[in-house]
Design a protein around this motif. Structure first.
Motif, PDB file in Angstrom:
ATOM      1  N   SER A   1       0.814  -1.220   0.000  1.00 58.40           N
ATOM      2  CA  SER A   1       0.000   0.000   0.000  1.00 58.40           C
ATOM      3  C   SER A   1       0.844   1.264   0.000  1.00 58.40           C
ATOM      4  CB  SER A   1      -0.945   0.000   1.207  1.00 58.40           C
ATOM      5  OG  SER A   1      -0.202  -0.094   2.407  1.00 58.40           O
ATOM      6  N   SER A   2       2.115   1.164   0.397  1.00 55.10           N
ATOM      7  CA  SER A   2       3.024   2.322   0.388  1.00 55.10           C
ATOM      8  C   SER A   2       3.746   2.477  -0.939  1.00 55.10           C
ATOM      9  CB  SER A   2       4.061   2.192   1.504  1.00 55.10           C
ATOM     10  OG  SER A   2       3.437   2.025   2.744  1.00 55.10           O
ATOM     11  N   GLY A   3       3.552   1.539  -1.848  1.00 57.45           N
ATOM     12  CA  GLY A   3       4.219   1.588  -3.140  1.00 57.45           C
ATOM     13  C   GLY A   3       5.570   0.906  -3.173  1.00 57.45           C
ATOM     14  N   ALA A   4       5.958   0.237  -2.083  1.00 52.50           N
ATOM     15  CA  ALA A   4       7.241  -0.478  -2.040  1.00 52.50           C
ATOM     16  C   ALA A   4       7.085  -1.850  -2.691  1.00 52.50           C
ATOM     17  CB  ALA A   4       7.713  -0.635  -0.603  1.00 52.50           C
ATOM     18  N   ASP A   5       8.105  -2.290  -3.414  1.00 50.22           N
ATOM     19  CA  ASP A   5       8.097  -3.616  -4.027  1.00 50.22           C
ATOM     20  C   ASP A   5       8.258  -4.682  -2.948  1.00 50.22           C
ATOM     21  OD1 ASP A   5       7.892  -2.381  -6.458  1.00 50.22           O
ATOM     22  OD2 ASP A   5       9.902  -2.906  -7.158  1.00 50.22           O
TER      23      ASP A   5
ATOM     24  N   PHE B   1       5.269  -9.881  11.973  1.00 50.93           N
ATOM     25  CA  PHE B   1       5.424 -10.270  10.572  1.00 50.93           C
ATOM     26  C   PHE B   1       5.000  -9.147   9.641  1.00 50.93           C
ATOM     27  CE2 PHE B   1       5.523 -14.418  12.549  1.00 50.93           C
ATOM     28  CZ  PHE B   1       6.483 -15.074  11.796  1.00 50.93           C
ATOM     29  N   GLU B   2       5.839  -8.908   8.633  1.00 52.16           N
ATOM     30  CA  GLU B   2       5.570  -7.884   7.634  1.00 52.16           C
ATOM     31  C   GLU B   2       5.926  -8.434   6.259  1.00 52.16           C
ATOM     32  OE1 GLU B   2       8.081  -4.646   8.896  1.00 52.16           O
ATOM     33  OE2 GLU B   2       6.575  -3.938  10.328  1.00 52.16           O
ATOM     34  N   ASN B   3       5.384  -7.809   5.219  1.00 58.37           N
ATOM     35  CA  ASN B   3       5.730  -8.194   3.858  1.00 58.37           C
ATOM     36  C   ASN B   3       7.237  -8.117   3.656  1.00 58.37           C
ATOM     37  OD1 ASN B   3       3.080  -8.623   2.869  1.00 58.37           O
ATOM     38  ND2 ASN B   3       2.789  -6.434   2.672  1.00 58.37           N
ATOM     39  N   VAL B   4       7.757  -8.966   2.784  1.00 59.40           N
ATOM     40  CA  VAL B   4       9.188  -8.999   2.495  1.00 59.40           C
ATOM     41  C   VAL B   4       9.467  -8.032   1.346  1.00 59.40           C
ATOM     42  CG1 VAL B   4      11.146 -10.435   1.837  1.00 59.40           C
ATOM     43  CG2 VAL B   4       9.293 -11.405   3.221  1.00 59.40           C
ATOM     44  N   LYS B   5      10.132  -6.934   1.654  1.00 63.63           N
ATOM     45  CA  LYS B   5      10.480  -5.960   0.616  1.00 63.63           C
ATOM     46  C   LYS B   5      11.656  -6.497  -0.197  1.00 63.63           C
ATOM     47  CE  LYS B   5       8.790  -2.036   3.231  1.00 63.63           C
ATOM     48  NZ  LYS B   5       9.135  -0.816   3.957  1.00 63.63           N
TER      49      LYS B   5
END
Length: 194
Positions: free
Chosen positions: A37-41, A163-167
């Motif tokens: 949602s922040s635009g990060a891959d 836990f967070e998405n893996v950038k």
């Protein structure tokens, strides 16, 4: 001139602190990149297949035996000390227990869906949670890893956000996440051939 040199020095320090994208992850076969949602891959999904000629065990049995979805304890700790004196670890109340649950979610025909957690070490321990959809075909097993998330076991004096998405940043080690997922598939393959 002194101001320009000072400005360039500050700019160099700030840009050296930011993590760059790991370009090799974009060329890794089977990796699907999306944006949060922040635009990060981020790593969205990872697909891999392993050849198989004879199954000695069932796919769902091997997944249940080899994968783990147990609870994970994540913590932050407070340190006291300085550069010249040793650090003292002061236990903190900042601990998060992420509940596990059943590994197998669904078995339908040649498909098995499971939740699991694995880990890898890079100076400290990192946990990876994911959903696996494994599909048995005539000559191979297809593994689809989705909802891939990562967490530090210990975050030092920083609050552990879980836990967070893996950038796709080098500092987040997306390549080590893919290596850990490949090891999960390898464990299932070894079980199937026993």
């Amino acid at each position: 001139m002194k101001k320009l040199i000072g400005y360039l020095a500050v700019l160099t320090i700030l840009t050296s602190c930011t993590s760059q994208k790991m370009l090799s992850i974009y060329q890794t076969s089977g990796v699907e990149i999306a944006q949060n949602s922040s635009g990060a891959d981020i790593l969205n999904k990872y697909n891999t297949s392993r050849p198989i000629t004879a199954l000695h065990s069932s796919l769902s049995l091997c997944i249940a035996q080899e994968l783990d979805n147990g609870p994970v304890v994540l913590a932050s700790e407070n340190y006291s000390g300085s550069l010249w004196w040793p650090y003292y670890n002061v236990p903190s109340q900042q601990a998060i227990t992420v509940s596990g649950g059943d590994t197998i979610k669904l078995v339908e025909g040649n498909h098995v869906v499971a939740n699991a957690v694995t880990d890898y070490l890079y100076h400290t321990k990192y946990f990876i949670s994911y959903i696996l959809t494994a599909t048995r075909h005539q000559n191979n097993i297809h593994y689809l890893f989705s909802n891939i998330k990562q967490a530090h076991q210990y975050t030092g004096s920083v609050v552990n956000d879980g836990f967070e998405n893996v950038k796709t940043l080098e500092s987040v080690h997306p390549n080590l996440v893919i290596d850990a997922l490949n090891k999960e598939a390898d464990k299932i393959q070894e079980c199937l051939l026993r």
